[in-house]
Design an enzyme around this catalytic site. Structure first.
Site, PDB file in Angstrom:
ATOM      1  N   LYS A   1      -1.672 -10.017  -0.310  1.00  0.00           N
ATOM      2  CA  LYS A   1      -2.955 -10.292   0.337  1.00  0.00           C
ATOM      3  C   LYS A   1      -3.841 -11.086  -0.591  1.00  0.00           C
ATOM      4  CE  LYS A   1      -5.289  -5.987  -0.805  1.00  0.00           C
ATOM      5  NZ  LYS A   1      -6.396  -5.152  -0.399  1.00  0.00           N
TER       6      LYS A   1
ATOM      7  N   ASP B   1      -2.560   6.491  -3.493  1.00  0.00           N
ATOM      8  CA  ASP B   1      -1.421   5.849  -2.830  1.00  0.00           C
ATOM      9  C   ASP B   1      -0.774   4.759  -3.684  1.00  0.00           C
ATOM     10  OD1 ASP B   1      -3.432   3.963  -2.675  1.00  0.00           O
ATOM     11  OD2 ASP B   1      -2.698   3.167  -0.765  1.00  0.00           O
TER      12      ASP B   1
ATOM     13  N   ARG C   1      -1.821   5.121  17.168  1.00  0.00           N
ATOM     14  CA  ARG C   1      -2.683   6.106  16.522  1.00  0.00           C
ATOM     15  C   ARG C   1      -3.634   6.673  17.576  1.00  0.00           C
ATOM     16  NH1 ARG C   1      -1.117   5.236  11.448  1.00  0.00           N
ATOM     17  NH2 ARG C   1      -1.444   3.253  10.356  1.00  0.00           N
TER      18      ARG C   1
ATOM     19  N   LYS D   1     -11.571  -0.204  -1.217  1.00  0.00           N
ATOM     20  CA  LYS D   1     -11.667   1.242  -1.342  1.00  0.00           C
ATOM     21  C   LYS D   1     -11.029   1.635  -2.667  1.00  0.00           C
ATOM     22  CE  LYS D   1      -7.760   1.959   1.831  1.00  0.00           C
ATOM     23  NZ  LYS D   1      -7.463   0.675   2.458  1.00  0.00           N
TER      24      LYS D   1
ATOM     25  N   ASP E   1      -1.035   1.498  -4.046  1.00  0.00           N
ATOM     26  CA  ASP E   1      -1.846   0.530  -4.787  1.00  0.00           C
ATOM     27  C   ASP E   1      -3.178   1.098  -5.260  1.00  0.00           C
ATOM     28  OD1 ASP E   1      -2.656   0.645  -2.113  1.00  0.00           O
ATOM     29  OD2 ASP E   1      -3.499  -1.379  -2.183  1.00  0.00           O
TER      30      ASP E   1
ATOM     31  N   THR F   1     -11.424  -1.165  12.079  1.00  0.00           N
ATOM     32  CA  THR F   1     -10.526  -0.721  11.006  1.00  0.00           C
ATOM     33  C   THR F   1     -10.156  -1.905  10.113  1.00  0.00           C
ATOM     34  OG1 THR F   1      -9.639   1.076  12.312  1.00  0.00           O
ATOM     35  CG2 THR F   1      -8.222   0.205  10.569  1.00  0.00           C
TER      36      THR F   1
ATOM     37  N   GLU G   1     -13.218   5.408   5.437  1.00  0.00           N
ATOM     38  CA  GLU G   1     -12.353   5.347   6.611  1.00  0.00           C
ATOM     39  C   GLU G   1     -11.561   6.639   6.721  1.00  0.00           C
ATOM     40  OE1 GLU G   1     -10.663   1.223   7.526  1.00  0.00           O
ATOM     41  OE2 GLU G   1     -10.272   1.567   5.419  1.00  0.00           O
TER      42      GLU G   1
ATOM     43  N   SER H   1       0.811  -1.215   0.000  1.00  0.00           N
ATOM     44  CA  SER H   1       0.000   0.000   0.000  1.00  0.00           C
ATOM     45  C   SER H   1       0.845   1.265   0.000  1.00  0.00           C
ATOM     46  CB  SER H   1      -0.959  -0.048   1.191  1.00  0.00           C
ATOM     47  OG  SER H   1      -1.851   1.019   1.120  1.00  0.00           O
ATOM     48  N   HIS H   2       0.703   2.071   1.045  1.00  0.00           N
ATOM     49  CA  HIS H   2       1.359   3.376   1.112  1.00  0.00           C
ATOM     50  C   HIS H   2       2.764   3.288   1.694  1.00  0.00           C
ATOM     51  CE1 HIS H   2      -0.732   2.206   4.654  1.00  0.00           C
ATOM     52  NE2 HIS H   2       0.105   2.925   5.366  1.00  0.00           N
TER      53      HIS H   2
ATOM     54  N   ASP I   1      -5.795   2.521  -3.751  1.00  0.00           N
ATOM     55  CA  ASP I   1      -7.092   2.459  -3.062  1.00  0.00           C
ATOM     56  C   ASP I   1      -7.351   3.668  -2.172  1.00  0.00           C
ATOM     57  OD1 ASP I   1      -5.251   1.681  -1.184  1.00  0.00           O
ATOM     58  OD2 ASP I   1      -6.191  -0.245  -0.719  1.00  0.00           O
ATOM     59  N   ARG I   2      -6.305   4.425  -1.837  1.00  0.00           N
ATOM     60  CA  ARG I   2      -6.522   5.607  -0.990  1.00  0.00           C
ATOM     61  C   ARG I   2      -6.640   6.871  -1.832  1.00  0.00           C
ATOM     62  NH1 ARG I   2      -3.035   5.270   4.506  1.00  0.00           N
ATOM     63  NH2 ARG I   2      -3.518   3.113   4.981  1.00  0.00           N
TER      64      ARG I   2
HETATM   65  C1  G16 Z   1      -5.298  -0.638   5.275  1.00  0.00           C
HETATM   66  C2  G16 Z   1      -6.703  -1.124   5.481  1.00  0.00           C
HETATM   67  C3  G16 Z   1      -7.571   0.003   5.969  1.00  0.00           C
HETATM   68  C4  G16 Z   1      -6.967   0.634   7.199  1.00  0.00           C
HETATM   69  C5  G16 Z   1      -5.546   1.069   6.924  1.00  0.00           C
HETATM   70  C6  G16 Z   1      -4.837   1.560   8.167  1.00  0.00           C
HETATM   71  O1  G16 Z   1      -5.271   0.278   4.232  1.00  0.00           O
HETATM   72  O2  G16 Z   1      -7.260  -1.651   4.311  1.00  0.00           O
HETATM   73  O3  G16 Z   1      -8.815  -0.519   6.251  1.00  0.00           O
HETATM   74  O4  G16 Z   1      -7.725   1.728   7.612  1.00  0.00           O
HETATM   75  O5  G16 Z   1      -4.815  -0.025   6.444  1.00  0.00           O
HETATM   76  O6  G16 Z   1      -4.777   0.512   9.070  1.00  0.00           O
HETATM   77  P1  G16 Z   1      -3.934   0.623  10.409  1.00  0.00           P
HETATM   78  O7  G16 Z   1      -4.542   1.793  11.153  1.00  0.00           O
HETATM   79  O8  G16 Z   1      -4.151  -0.684  11.097  1.00  0.00           O
HETATM   80  O9  G16 Z   1      -2.510   0.909  10.045  1.00  0.00           O
HETATM   81  P2  G16 Z   1      -4.145   0.199   3.115  1.00  0.00           P
HETATM   82  O10 G16 Z   1      -4.430   1.351   2.208  1.00  0.00           O
HETATM   83  O11 G16 Z   1      -2.853   0.321   3.885  1.00  0.00           O
HETATM   84  O12 G16 Z   1      -4.320  -1.142   2.499  1.00  0.00           O
END
Ligand code: G16
Length: 544
Positions: A126, A278, A497, A377, A280, A345, A364, A113-114, A282-283
């Site tokens: 995943k 981001d 967080r 997302k 991948d 989450t 989210e 992801s990010h 999705d954000r």
């Molecule tokens: C993932 C999950 C999201 C979550 C985010 C942050 O996003 O798919 O549902 O809100 O991580 O999670 P955490 O607070 O546990 O770090 P992504 O975009 O990283 O796949």
């Protein structure tokens, strides 16, 4: 066919987190580390013989290597067909779209992801199920359990597939189809949004936008959709070529890491609209001219304006938000007379609600927004939704959001992250809060009185599954909230967080800086959790 059965030993750290297994690239390069996890996925599934698997990733370092291994293992394990994005590329929402469209058995998405990429960065894997969404907890738990006892994996000995050449090739008895990564997704977007209206709006000289793909996966998608299909001027998409290390950047669309875009939108002669996505895809982050839209507000505004968009013109069945997301969408749901669901989450928790038709839009605080069009997302979907609303209302982003606050009130919101703190004191901090919060009801802190305190537990309304210990919530009698969680996506130490929220109904008091509006709550949170004493930090690393 030359199928090898290779002996292996379990790794004890293959427990998927909030979104799959994320580790450093070097961890994934450990001999058999990837193979073990992939075989654990396959061993946890039933009835896939001869069926279709979708495979793709965000293009980060190790993506191509991992895809070759997965293709050969899928062939050895009996899949009939794999659809793989050209160049090994598929954004997470595009993978979800393709799984659904071609009724695949499931999909494997390669992304952290990010998180930063490159040889010293992170990698991730995943599994998504046949509805196109992230595997639910019972599946990820089965994968982890299998990874703890695994003693062999199967792989076909065969030459690598040319991932750049569109078309079908045979891998043993399995067919690999290298498909256009963008086409199916772009077609889905066109079916949801009023492309003619958006095209007219983008071509008016009065409107300018900038889309920052952060050298990550959405570049090719954004170029096709915004510049080719919608006729936005060349150069609207910046950082549009996916790079294995994201150009050395941190592909996280927030005020800190998308700083170039932020400077542009807050600078002189700023465009009217800015967006970023981001690693991948999705954000998303949405900016107006000198205006930041929090992800929680974004979900609320999209919900309130949904009927302006063709794909949602008949209204919403319901809204779902993750627990730490602000309660702004709840107010829209109440006004619309629909349900608003509060989930833990992790996008995987929205899957059942979407499948059962209980929710149409989900979102989210972590810059994720989406709908029932896929089961992930979707960053570019959110940008298109905003563009469609702007094209219909012909008002600025700021005008739309401030008008929204006047109608529904403003939920001041901020998240403070303490990244890479030592794991043990971070868990200690959470344990302390867990024992403290049940004793807090009725206690007064300054002008705030505690209404409830708990460790969030969620019972899925569709399948009855229960997820416990999802974060500490402290709610005050005026609707303000403090939430503490440990991130499930970091790869180093722990990330604490802290989520803060207060409500302001009076339009004359809605123009404060959120850090000022939330100042008292921030101080209360520090006092309750003893953040400095336990983590050694008195300042967060990232504020969003
Ligand atoms: C993932 C999950 C999201 C979550 C985010 C942050 O996003 O798919 O549902 O809100 O991580 O999670 P955490 O607070 O546990 O770090 P992504 O975009 O990283 O796949």
């Amino acid at each position: 066919m030359n199928i090898h059965t290779v002996s292996t030993q379990p790794f004890d750290d293959q427990k998927p987190g909030t979104s799959g297994l994320r580790k450093s690239v070097t961890a994934f390069q450990t001999r058999h580390y990837l193979e073990n996890f992939v075989q654990s996925i396959f061993d946890s599934l039933e009835g896939y013989a001869g069926s279709t698997l979708v495979v793709g990733g965000d293009g980060r370092y190790y993506n191509r290597v991992a895809i070759q291994v997965i293709l050969k293992m899928a062939a050895a394990n009996g899949f009939g067909r794999v659809l793989v994005g050209q160049g090994g590329i598929l954004s997470t929402p595009a993978a979800s779209c393709i799984i659904r469209k071609y009724q695949a058995f499931g999909g494997i998405i390669l992304s952290a992801s990010h998180n930063p990429g490159g040889p010293d960065g992170d990698f991730g894997i995943k599994y998504n199920i046949g509805n196109g969404g992230p595997a639910p907890e019972k599946v990820t738990e089965a994968i982890y359990a299998r990874s703890q006892t695994i003693d062999q994996f199967k792989i076909l000995e065969v030459a690598d597939v040319d991932l750049d050449q569109l078309g079908a090739v045979q891998l043993g008895e399995m067919t690999v189809e290298v498909i256009d990564a963008v086409a199916d997704y772009a077609e889905l977007m066109q079916s949801l949004f009023d492309f003619d209206r958006i095209r007219a709006y983008l071509s008016s000289t009065a409107f300018r936008m900038s889309m920052d793909s952060m050298h990550a996966v959405t570049g090719p998608y954004a170029q096709v959709i915004f510049e080719q299909m919608l006729g936005a001027p060349a150069g609207t998409v910046v950082n549009g070529v996916p790079l294995e290390d994201f150009g050395g950047g941190h592909p996280d669309p927030n005020l800190v890491y998308a700083h170039d875009l932020v400077e542009l939108l807050f600078g002189k002669d700023a465009p009217d609209f800015g967006a970023a996505s981001d690693g991948d895809g999705d954000r998303n982050m949405i900016l107006g001219q000198r205006f930041f839209v929090t992800p929680s507000d974004s979900l609320a505004v999209l919900a309130a304006n949904a009927t302006l968009v063709p794909g949602y013109k008949d209204g919403l069945a319901g809204i779902a938000r993750s627990m730490p997301t602000s309660q702004a969408p709840d107010r829209v749901a109440a006004a619309l007379g629909i349900d608003c669901y509060e989930t833990p989450t992790g996008w995987k928790f929205f899957g059942n609600l979407l499948d059962a038709g209980k929710a149409t839009l989900c979102g989210e605080e972590s810059f994720g927004t989406g709908s029932n069009h896929v089961r992930e997302k979707d960053g570019l979907w959110a940008v298109l939704f905003w563009l469609n609303v702007l094209a219909v209302r012909q008002e600025s982003v700021e005008a739309i959001v401030t008008e929204h606050w006047k109608t529904y009130g403003r939920n001041y919101y901020s998240r403070h992250d303490y990244e890479e703190v030592a794991s043990e004191p971070a868990h200690q901090l959470m344990d302390n809060l867990r024992s403290l919060v049940p004793t807090l009801k009725g206690k007064v802190y300054g002008t705030y009185e505690v209404d409830y305190g708990d460790d969030f537990s969620y019972t899925d309304p569709v399948d009855g599954s229960i997820s416990k210990k999802q974060g500490i919530r402290i709610g005050f009698t005026d609707g303000s909230r403090i939430v503490f969680r440990l991130s499930g996506t970091g790869t180093k130490g722990a990330t604490l967080r802290l989520y803060l929220e207060s409500y302001e109904a009076d339009p004359t008091k809605q123009g404060l800086d959120p850090q000022d509006a939330l100042g008292d709550l921030i101080a209360i949170a520090h006092e309750m959790a003893q953040i400095k004493a336990l983590t050694g930090r008195d300042q967060p690393t990232v504020i969003t």
